[in-house]
Design an enzyme around this catalytic site. Structure first.
Site, mmCIF file in Angstrom:
data_model
loop_
_atom_site.group_PDB
_atom_site.id
_atom_site.type_symbol
_atom_site.label_atom_id
_atom_site.label_comp_id
_atom_site.label_asym_id
_atom_site.label_seq_id
_atom_site.Cartn_x
_atom_site.Cartn_y
_atom_site.Cartn_z
ATOM 1 N N ARG A 1 -24.700 24.184 -40.950
ATOM 2 C CA ARG A 1 -23.618 25.065 -41.419
ATOM 3 C C ARG A 1 -24.111 25.960 -42.548
ATOM 4 N NH1 ARG A 1 -20.539 23.380 -45.201
ATOM 5 N NH2 ARG A 1 -20.188 21.287 -44.394
ATOM 6 N N TYR B 1 -9.019 49.067 -36.563
ATOM 7 C CA TYR B 1 -8.796 48.122 -35.450
ATOM 8 C C TYR B 1 -7.514 47.315 -35.698
ATOM 9 C CZ TYR B 1 -9.505 43.803 -32.841
ATOM 10 O OH TYR B 1 -9.332 42.701 -32.037
ATOM 11 N N ASP C 1 -16.369 49.494 -41.262
ATOM 12 C CA ASP C 1 -16.535 48.784 -39.989
ATOM 13 C C ASP C 1 -17.311 49.715 -39.063
ATOM 14 O OD1 ASP C 1 -16.268 47.787 -37.399
ATOM 15 O OD2 ASP C 1 -14.339 46.851 -37.826
ATOM 16 N N LYS D 1 -19.740 43.237 -29.697
ATOM 17 C CA LYS D 1 -19.748 44.518 -28.991
ATOM 18 C C LYS D 1 -21.193 44.969 -28.721
ATOM 19 C CE LYS D 1 -15.343 44.050 -29.298
ATOM 20 N NZ LYS D 1 -14.837 43.642 -30.536
HETATM 21 N N1 PLP Z 1 -13.794 45.785 -35.479
HETATM 22 C C1 PLP Z 1 -13.645 46.564 -34.402
HETATM 23 C C2 PLP Z 1 -13.852 48.039 -34.542
HETATM 24 C C3 PLP Z 1 -13.299 46.014 -33.169
HETATM 25 O O1 PLP Z 1 -13.146 46.821 -32.103
HETATM 26 C C4 PLP Z 1 -13.107 44.610 -33.076
HETATM 27 C C5 PLP Z 1 -12.724 43.971 -31.805
HETATM 28 O O2 PLP Z 1 -12.349 44.614 -30.850
HETATM 29 C C6 PLP Z 1 -13.270 43.836 -34.216
HETATM 30 C C7 PLP Z 1 -13.625 44.445 -35.407
HETATM 31 C C8 PLP Z 1 -13.056 42.358 -34.190
HETATM 32 O O3 PLP Z 1 -14.154 41.704 -33.642
HETATM 33 P P1 PLP Z 1 -14.091 40.261 -32.988
HETATM 34 O O4 PLP Z 1 -13.269 40.365 -31.757
HETATM 35 O O5 PLP Z 1 -15.528 39.922 -32.760
HETATM 36 O O6 PLP Z 1 -13.446 39.358 -33.997
#
Ligand code: PLP
Length: 372
Positions: free
Chosen positions: A47, A99, A171, A195
């Site tokens: 961990r 998001y 992000d 992604k």
């Molecule tokens: N940030 C963006 C721009 C996203 O499109 C997403 C998920 O679609 C996330 C964060 C969240 O990621 P996760 O699904 O891996 O938690």
């Protein structure tokens, strides 16, 4: 080293025990102490640290142009760790069209801990200037935005945040390699490695990247190890493998998306195309100054609204009807049915994650779905 070379070599080494060129997956949860009680290899318990995670963090930091990275079990776990590093009474300023899972996280969890959140349009710098008249600890941006691909001027937002004494977080999930927020003045980058980093729609992960190690990043590292929202060794291995082809995949995603955007723009059944690579897109100018290519994501509005859009999505044969993005296969999504009622998501809007198929095959598929 150029980015393609870094992506292949950062964090990679042949296994000293066997000579294996591909890294072994270290499933062991615990590591043996020496006779003197020390940990000769630096690992104690999985961990707190694991060889696959360390290698992955080195690779993520390298390709993002950062000093250090911390890997998490999802993009939202990585995002949450940043908010967990704040204190009750702190104030954050968040892009309104970030998001929707992040918005939910802030509204449903973070504000419950006594942290104040203001949501503003980050493409309007006047709104940010006003928001920063009151003390803020954090400014959160995401560009291009989802699902309208609005562009935020990263350099200007980072400057305003810095002048106000706030940490600026970007992000960068949609734009690894092609957009380097840390070079533009941002303090922390967050990724959903689910992604493009993973790239094959088969792992869930996230990461925080810092330009340099500092008190805030140490807190985030402590939250990672103590809170335990860590990725498994196998997930780390998969993301690390994905990174090795990331620069080349991004190039192909972007080239395909540009072709599709041009095709859709001319289509009689399409009302609007949202893609910053189009020279008539409102964000094109700023995007061209801060991105080296315009990404693999786009959205378009089908004439006839919700029903017409749902029919187009139903008729595609190559595009898979699914959420998420960044995998080798192209995805199509009627976004309003995922996010619910939201003025920022037109009912006739379809979002595309453009994959690595041949562009002509994708164009033919969209054409038959639009004209059938
Ligand atoms: N940030 C963006 C721009 C996203 O499109 C997403 C998920 O679609 C996330 C964060 C969240 O990621 P996760 O699904 O891996 O938690």
């Amino acid at each position: 080293m150029r980015i393609e070379t870094l992506a292949v070599h950062a964090g990679r080494k042949s296994d000293p025990a066997t000579g294996a060129v591909a890294a072994p997956i270290h499933l062991s949860t615990t590591f043996e102490r020496g006779a003197d009680g020390d940990y000769p290899h630096g690992y104690v318990y999985s961990r707190s640290s694991n060889p696959n995670r360390v290698a992955l963090e080195i690779a993520i930091a390298a390709v993002e142009g950062g000093g250090e990275a911390a890997a998490f079990s999802s993009g939202l776990a990585a995002s949450l760790a940043i908010f967990q590093a704040l204190s009750p009474g702190d104030r954050v300023v968040v892009a309104a069209d970030t998001y929707h899972g992040l918005t939910k996280l802030v509204r449903e969890l973070v504000v419950g801990w006594g942290i104040h959140a203001d949501f503003i349009d980050m493409t309007d710098l006047e709104q940010l200037r006003n928001a920063l008249k009151r003390t803020a600890k954090l400014v959160w941006i995401e560009t291009p935005s989802n699902p309208l691909l609005k562009i935020t001027d990263i350099r200007k937002v980072a400057e305003l945040a810095r002048a106000a004494g706030a940490t600026c977080v970007c992000d960068n999930t949609w734009s690894p390699i092609i957009q380097r927020p840390l070079d533009l003045g941002v303090d922390l980058v967050v990724h959903s490695t689910t992604k493009y980093f993973g790239g094959h729609s088969d792992i869930t992960g996230g990461a925080v990247v810092t330009r340099e190690s500092n008190e805030l990043f140490e807190k985030i590292k402590n939250i990672q190890g103590t809170g335990g929202a860590i990725p498994s060794p196998f997930d780390c291995w998969l993301v690390h493998r994905g990174i090795q082809t990331l620069p080349w995949r991004m190039r192909a995603h972007c080239a395909n998306a540009s072709r599709l955007a041009e095709f859709l723009q001319e289509h009689e059944k399409v009302g609007a195309v949202h893609y910053p690579g189009l020279t008539n897109d409102t964000g094109h100018h700023v995007a061209a100054a801060q991105m080296t290519a315009f990404g693999g994501m786009m959205s378009f509005e089908v004439k006839g609204g919700r029903d017409a859009a749902l029919k187009v999505a139903a008729r595609t044969k190559l595009f898979v009807r699914a959420t998420s993005l960044g995998g080798v296969e192209s995805l199509i999504e009627h976004r309003a049915s995922v996010k619910g009622e939201d003025p920022r998501t037109p009912p006739g809007l379809l979002r595309l994650s453009v994959g690595l198929e041949h562009a002509e095959d994708l164009i033919e598929d969209l054409d038959q779905a639009l004209t059938a």
